[in-house]
Design an enzyme around this catalytic site. Structure first.
Site, short mmCIF file in Angstrom:
data_model
loop_
_atom_site.label_atom_id
_atom_site.label_comp_id
_atom_site.label_asym_id
_atom_site.label_seq_id
_atom_site.Cartn_x
_atom_site.Cartn_y
_atom_site.Cartn_z
N GLN A 1 -2.99 -12.19 7.53
CA GLN A 1 -3.11 -11.86 6.10
C GLN A 1 -2.33 -12.87 5.26
O GLN A 1 -2.82 -13.35 4.23
CB GLN A 1 -2.58 -10.45 5.87
CG GLN A 1 -2.39 -10.08 4.41
CD GLN A 1 -1.97 -8.64 4.25
OE1 GLN A 1 -2.78 -7.74 4.47
NE2 GLN A 1 -0.71 -8.40 3.89
N ARG B 1 2.52 2.92 9.20
CA ARG B 1 1.78 3.69 10.21
C ARG B 1 2.70 4.27 11.29
O ARG B 1 2.29 5.18 12.01
CB ARG B 1 0.70 2.82 10.85
CG ARG B 1 -0.42 2.46 9.89
CD ARG B 1 -1.55 1.70 10.57
NE ARG B 1 -2.74 1.67 9.74
CZ ARG B 1 -3.08 0.67 8.91
NH1 ARG B 1 -2.27 -0.38 8.79
NH2 ARG B 1 -4.18 0.72 8.19
N LEU C 1 6.66 3.10 1.29
CA LEU C 1 7.57 1.96 1.39
C LEU C 1 8.68 2.19 2.41
O LEU C 1 9.26 3.26 2.49
CB LEU C 1 8.17 1.65 0.01
CG LEU C 1 7.18 1.30 -1.09
CD1 LEU C 1 7.92 0.88 -2.37
CD2 LEU C 1 6.21 0.20 -0.67
N MET D 1 0.83 -1.21 0.00
CA MET D 1 0.00 0.00 0.00
C MET D 1 0.87 1.26 0.00
O MET D 1 0.41 2.35 0.35
CB MET D 1 -0.93 0.00 1.20
CG MET D 1 -1.95 -1.14 1.12
SD MET D 1 -3.46 -0.79 2.02
CE MET D 1 -2.82 -0.60 3.67
N GLY E 1 4.67 -10.31 3.87
CA GLY E 1 5.40 -10.27 5.13
C GLY E 1 4.70 -11.01 6.25
O GLY E 1 3.47 -10.99 6.35
N HIS F 1 9.16 -3.44 3.30
CA HIS F 1 8.82 -3.62 1.89
C HIS F 1 10.08 -3.86 1.06
O HIS F 1 10.09 -4.71 0.16
CB HIS F 1 8.12 -2.36 1.34
CG HIS F 1 6.85 -1.99 2.04
ND1 HIS F 1 6.71 -0.82 2.74
CD2 HIS F 1 5.66 -2.62 2.15
CE1 HIS F 1 5.49 -0.73 3.24
NE2 HIS F 1 4.82 -1.82 2.91
N SER G 1 6.53 -0.30 9.92
CA SER G 1 5.16 -0.18 9.42
C SER G 1 4.98 1.23 8.86
O SER G 1 5.53 2.19 9.41
CB SER G 1 4.16 -0.40 10.55
OG SER G 1 2.87 0.07 10.17
P1 AMP Z 1 1.42 -2.91 3.49
O1 AMP Z 1 1.98 -1.88 2.56
O2 AMP Z 1 1.49 -2.52 4.93
O3 AMP Z 1 0.07 -3.42 3.05
O4 AMP Z 1 2.40 -4.15 3.38
C1 AMP Z 1 2.73 -4.72 2.14
C2 AMP Z 1 3.49 -5.99 2.37
O5 AMP Z 1 4.66 -5.72 3.12
C3 AMP Z 1 2.68 -7.02 3.18
O6 AMP Z 1 2.97 -8.31 2.68
C4 AMP Z 1 3.23 -6.84 4.55
O7 AMP Z 1 3.12 -7.99 5.36
C5 AMP Z 1 4.69 -6.54 4.26
N1 AMP Z 1 5.31 -5.85 5.38
C6 AMP Z 1 4.87 -4.73 6.00
N2 AMP Z 1 5.67 -4.43 7.04
C7 AMP Z 1 6.63 -5.37 7.08
C8 AMP Z 1 7.75 -5.62 7.93
N3 AMP Z 1 8.04 -4.83 8.96
N4 AMP Z 1 8.51 -6.71 7.67
C9 AMP Z 1 8.21 -7.53 6.64
N5 AMP Z 1 7.19 -7.35 5.79
C10 AMP Z 1 6.39 -6.29 6.01
#
Ligand code: AMP
Length: 271
Positions: free
Chosen positions: A153, A187, A33, A30, A147, A37, A185
Site C-alpha cells: 500500500q 484486526r 486506532l 480506517m 505505515g 496509528h 492491527s
Molecule cells: P488502517 O487503519 O489499518 O488502514 O491503517 C492506517 C495507517 O496506519 C496505514 O498507513 C497503515 O499502514 C498504518 N498502520 C497500521 N498498522 C500499523 C502498525 N502496526 N505500525 C505502523 N503503521 C501502521
C-alpha cells in the site's frame, strides 16, 4: 482537537492553516486506532504544524467476501487516541459524504498491483488509491504519513502521489509491534485468545527468513519455503503467501476469519 465530517470543512481548515504559514500533516486511517496509528500521528505532529487524522472505513477497499461489516469501530476511543497523539483535526466522514450517489464513476488504479495483496484481494488496492486520491485532493499540499506494515500500500500510494502530481510528500513509518512481535492491527481485536497467541507465527516466520538472508541465503525459493514451513507448524494459521522482494520479506495468513499481513526489511537481494 476539532472533529469534522464534511470534506469542504477539511479543505477550508487546511487552506486557512497554510495561509497563515502552517504546515499540514495528514494521517489517513480506517479507525479503531492503536499504537501504530498513534505513532504516525505523533510523527506528523512532531514534523508538521497541524495534523489532520482521518477515520473512514472505505467500503471500496473491501470486496464482498471480506470483513467490512465486522470491521471494528469505536469513534469515542479514536478521538481520545488521536487527540492525545497530537492531532489538531479529526476528519470522520460518512460513506455518503465521500461517495455521494453511490460508488464513484472515476476510480484510480496503479499499474502492476495484481500481486501480493492485489492478488489475494482483487480490487482492494484500487479502493485504497481511489480514497487516498480523494483525501489528497481534499487536504491539499501536505506531508502524508503511512505505515510500512502495509508495505505494498505504501509503495502504491507513493506511486499515486508521483504519477498524478499530488502536492503531497508521502512519509513511510516503521511498523509498531506488540511486545511479542505481532504487528499492531485493528484486526487483532477480532482474534480469539488462542488465535492471538498463534498470530505471532507471522513475524517469527519473517524473522527466520531475514536471519537466513543475513547468513547468506539468497535463493528466494529457499527463503519462501523456510517461512512457509514455520507457518505450517502452527495449526491455527493458514498461509496466504510468503514472498521475497529485493529489500523485503512479506507474508499474509489467516487465523480463523481474521487475515493478517506483515513484512520485514532485508538487505537487498538480487532477484
Ligand atoms: P488502517 O487503519 O489499518 O488502514 O491503517 C492506517 C495507517 O496506519 C496505514 O498507513 C497503515 O499502514 C498504518 N498502520 C497500521 N498498522 C500499523 C502498525 N502496526 N505500525 C505502523 N503503521 C501502521
Amino acid at each position: 482537537m476539532r472533529v469534522l465530517d464534511r470534506g469542504d470543512q477539511l479543505r477550508k481548515e487546511l487552506d486557512v492553516a497554510r495561509a497563515s504559514g502552517r504546515t499540514v500533516g495528514l494521517v489517513p486511517t480506517m479507525g479503531a486506532l492503536h499504537e501504530g496509528h498513534a505513532f504516525l500521528i505523533r510523527r506528523s505532529a512532531a514534523e508538521c504544524d497541524l495534523t489532520a487524522a482521518t477515520v473512514f472505513v472505505n467500503p471500496l477497499q473491501f470486496n464482498p467476501s471480506e470483513d467490512l461489516g465486522s470491521y471494528p469501530a469505536d469513534l469515542a476511543s479514536d478521538l481520545a487516541v488521536a487527540a492525545s497523539a497530537g492531532a489538531g483535526l479529526l476528519f470522520a466522514p460518512a460513506v455518503d459524504e465521500m461517495y455521494p450517489g453511490g460508488p464513484p464513476g472515476v476510480t484510480v488504479r496503479v499499474a502492476g498491483v495484481d500481486v501480493l495483496e492485489g492478488a489475494s484481494r482483487p480490487g482492494h488496492l484500487d479502493g485504497v488509491t481511489t480514497v487516498v486520491a480523494k483525501l489528497f485532493n481534499l487536504a491539499g499540499p501536505c506531508r502524508a504519513y503511512f505505515g510500512e506494515k502495509d508495505w505494498q500500500q505504501l509503495e502504491v500510494v507513493r506511486r499515486l502521489a508521483t504519477d498524478l502530481s499530488f502536492p503531497v510528500e508521502v512519509v513511510g513509518c516503521p511498523t509498531v509491534r506488540e511486545p511479542d512481535g505481532l504487528a499492531c492491527s485493528s484486526r487483532n481485536a477480532r482474534l480469539s485468545p488462542q488465535e492471538r497467541a498463534a498470530a505471532t507465527v507471522l513475524h517469527r516466520a519473517l524473522i527466520t527468513g531475514a536471519t537466513a538472508v543475513a547468513a547468506g541465503e539468497c535463493d528466494p525459493a529457499v527463503i519462501r519455503r523456510l517461512m512457509a514451513n514455520i507457518v505450517a507448524k502452527e495449526p491455527l494459521a493458514t498461509l496466504d503467501y510468503a514472498e521475497v522482494l529485493p529489500g523485503r520479506l512479506l507474508a499474509a495468513a489467516r487465523f480463523g476469519t481474521v487475515r493478517l499481513i506483515d513484512n520485514v526489511h532485508i538487505e537487498k537481494l538480487e532477484i
